[in-house]
Design a protein around this motif. Structure first.
Motif, PDB file in Angstrom:
ATOM      1  N   LYS A  47       3.661  -6.433  -2.437  1.00 14.69           N
ATOM      2  CA  LYS A  47       2.547  -7.111  -3.105  1.00 14.69           C
ATOM      3  C   LYS A  47       2.563  -8.611  -2.822  1.00 14.69           C
ATOM      4  O   LYS A  47       1.507  -9.222  -2.640  1.00 14.69           O
ATOM      5  N   GLU A  94       3.643  -0.858 -11.116  1.00 10.11           N
ATOM      6  CA  GLU A  94       3.164  -1.941 -10.259  1.00 10.11           C
ATOM      7  C   GLU A  94       1.879  -1.573  -9.521  1.00 10.11           C
ATOM      8  O   GLU A  94       1.322  -2.387  -8.794  1.00 10.11           O
ATOM      9  N   ARG A 100       7.070  -4.666  -5.309  1.00  9.42           N
ATOM     10  CA  ARG A 100       6.803  -6.081  -5.634  1.00  9.42           C
ATOM     11  C   ARG A 100       6.835  -6.951  -4.378  1.00  9.42           C
ATOM     12  O   ARG A 100       6.008  -7.853  -4.213  1.00  9.42           O
TER      13      ARG A 100
END
Length: 305
Positions: free
Chosen positions: A101, A122, A98
């Motif tokens: 990203k 994800e 995360r």
């Protein structure tokens, strides 16, 4: 109980319970021989999506059994030993994905299937060592977050024009990291006519000495079609057991006899039997994670030949 008796009882339980056994190429020979399907991560992912069974016993490591569970929500997926946990998969927790990203919002996220389901949820798509280059080159994005294996990321980088950003910085397989260029050179000196087959989880300097960069199943295919009678094999020694069994007329030399995955070797025939008998240990993935990670896996299967 003898190995022969165990095999008989396993066969009886498989028929009674409509069960099959899937096993990775790194399993011990006794488990390999008991499997209904034996293969690499890509082959096992494909097979797990095609199974016509009520129970699947997965002789591999945790992330592989999770893949089977995601692709088969109506099946009971079992792993004989819950301690069969891939250390590399544990190197990429979901929060690290995360964070990457957030730092690279325009990048596509490609995660090696050697990653736990929570992190794969994800991803835009997953890949295996066999199809990583094919998957990355099929994407529209020019920037790729790729994890968790740094050496596989390097291999992809050599075969694409896209920018590859490894996550984490140093994710690796401890078995393939054992191999050194000197190991290859020494074996090549002893066996000058041997083809060198190396897994892309190996360090770049080892990959550079290979005649072929291969997944385990690709190594099997190369051994079958090659005119060479000798091969230096740069992967976990379980594959060498299979190569020697299936091609007894050829010679196979492991880069290191000590190249053993302790987690893969946690399964044995007795544990496979008890897993079937007692229907343990059940592998389950939370529905929301399974849905997202399953989509990434299914996209991989569509993008790869």
């Amino acid at each position: 109980m003898t190995e022969e008796n165990l095999s008989e009882r396993i066969s009886e339980l498989k028929e009674k319970k409509n069960a099959i056994i899937l096993a990775h190429n790194y399993q011990i020979p006794e488990v390999q021989l008991e499997a209904d399907y034996l293969g690499d991560s890509l082959g096992l992912a494909r097979k797990s999506s095609e199974v016509d069974a009520d129970i699947v016993v997965f002789a591999g490591v945790d992330f592989m059994a999770e893949t089977a569970a995601m692709l088969n929500p109506d099946k009971k997926i079992l792993i004989p030993d819950r301690g069969a946990q891939c250390p590399m998969a544990g190197m990429l927790p979901v929060e690290s994905v995360r964070e990457a990203k957030r730092d690279h919002p325009n990048a596509a996220v490609v995660l090696y299937v050697n990653t736990l389901a929570e992190a794969r949820a994800e991803a835009d798509v997953t890949c295996t060592s066999a199809n990583s280059v094919e998957v990355v080159n099929a994407l529209n994005e020019d920037e790729i977050l790729f994890g968790p294996d740094r050496n596989l990321a390097w291999h992809v980088e050599q075969n694409t024009d896209k920018e590859i950003i490894p996550i984490p910085e140093d994710g690796h397989c401890y078995v393939h990291r054992m191999f050194s260029p000197d190991d290859i050179r020494l074996l090549k000196k002893e066996h000058p006519d041997a083809e060198v087959l190396v897994h892309p989880e190996s360090d770049p300097e080892v990959q550079k000495l290979a005649d072929y960069i291969c997944s385990t199943s690709q190594m099997l295919g190369r051994a079958e079609k090659s005119s060479s009678d000798e091969f230096i094999v740069g992967t976990e020694v379980g594959l060498v057991d299979r190569l020697r069994r299936e091609f007894p007329e050829k010679s196979f030399y492991p880069v290191l006899d000590e190249g053993i995955c302790r987690q893969m070797k946690k399964h044995d025939l007795e544990k496979v039997y008890r897993s079937l008998r007692d229907e343990k240990y059940v592998v389950e993935v939370p529905p929301d994670i399974a849905e997202s990670a399953g989509k990434a896996t299914e996209r991989m299967l569509k993008l790869s030949s």
